[in-house]
Enzyme design. Structure first.
Site, short mmCIF file in Angstrom:
data_model
loop_
_atom_site.label_atom_id
_atom_site.label_comp_id
_atom_site.label_asym_id
_atom_site.label_seq_id
_atom_site.Cartn_x
_atom_site.Cartn_y
_atom_site.Cartn_z
N CYS A 81 0.83 -1.20 0.00
CA CYS A 81 0.00 0.00 0.00
C CYS A 81 0.87 1.27 0.00
O CYS A 81 1.43 1.62 -1.03
CB CYS A 81 -0.99 -0.04 1.16
SG CYS A 81 -2.41 1.07 0.96
N HIS A 171 -3.18 -5.42 1.73
CA HIS A 171 -2.50 -5.63 3.01
C HIS A 171 -2.56 -7.10 3.46
O HIS A 171 -3.38 -7.44 4.32
CB HIS A 171 -3.16 -4.78 4.10
CG HIS A 171 -2.98 -3.32 3.95
ND1 HIS A 171 -1.97 -2.64 4.57
CD2 HIS A 171 -3.69 -2.40 3.25
CE1 HIS A 171 -2.07 -1.35 4.27
NE2 HIS A 171 -3.09 -1.18 3.47
N GLU A 173 -0.71 -8.53 5.48
CA GLU A 173 -0.34 -8.59 6.90
C GLU A 173 -1.57 -8.48 7.81
O GLU A 173 -1.48 -8.78 9.00
CB GLU A 173 0.69 -7.50 7.24
CG GLU A 173 0.15 -6.09 7.36
CD GLU A 173 -0.08 -5.36 6.05
OE1 GLU A 173 -0.43 -4.17 6.10
OE2 GLU A 173 0.09 -5.96 4.97
#
Length: 188
Positions: A81, A171, A173
């Site tokens: 991002c 994302h 994560e």
């Protein structure tokens, strides 16, 4: 052989989540906040967050030039991002340039404000059904020579690889799926 040491830029954004995944995959995660933290890293993750703030802090903390040089000399790097924006050669709706090492052109906040955030499942590289949280995400509207497209959404490129550089608009994560990070570690 010692474990890989992956530096995670820890000045702003979702760095703790990246560190946790790196550790789950058996590598060492080093939070990068100062030039001295760069010693011995084998790779770097630039997390999501706010690219303008991260770019400003990188310069204020003296990290910008050393990191740009390390990336230019072949340090594997993964930007999610905002991290993708930091790597991009061109930002369509922003006159600022950061590292500008990846031959991509991006559009900031391309999917709208926070309310436009969404979670989809899609293809990434040769993987299917990968969870992809898009949070005020950019997209890539132009790629240069040597840039491999790894994922698309609504006709726009959302993940790319160029040599030892990886970038995603989403994302990974923020999910329990470790495959995108595993892909990055295998690049190292």
């Amino acid at each position: 052989m010692s474990a890989l040491k992956v530096g995670v830029l820890a000045v702003q954004g979702a760095f703790a989540e990246h560190c946790a995944i790196v550790r789950k995959l058996g590598a060492e995660a080093a939070e990068i906040r100062a030039v001295s933290d760069l010693e011995g890293i084998d790779a770097l993750i630039l997390p999501g967050g706010e690219s303008t703030v991260q770019g400003k802090l990188l310069k204020e903390l003296g990290l910008f030039s050393p990191l740009k040089n390390m990336i230019a000399q072949g340090l594997p790097v993964y930007g999610t991002c905002a991290g993708m924006i930091l790597l991009a050669a061109e930002i369509e709706n922003d006159s600022r340039r950061h590292f500008a090492v990846m031959d991509i052109s991006v559009r900031r906040n391309a999917y709208g404000r926070q309310l436009g955030s969404t979670l989809i499942r899609g293809s990434f590289a040769d993987m299917e059904d990968v969870p992809m949280p898009f949070i005020r995400a950019p997209y890539i509207y132009k790629t240069g020579t040597g840039v491999e497209i790894l994922s698309r959404r609504q006709g726009f490129t959302t993940a790319v690889r160029q040599g030892k550089m990886l970038a995603t608009a989403f994302h990974p994560e923020m999910t329990c799926d470790l495959r995108v990070h595993q892909y990055f570690l295998e690049m190292i």
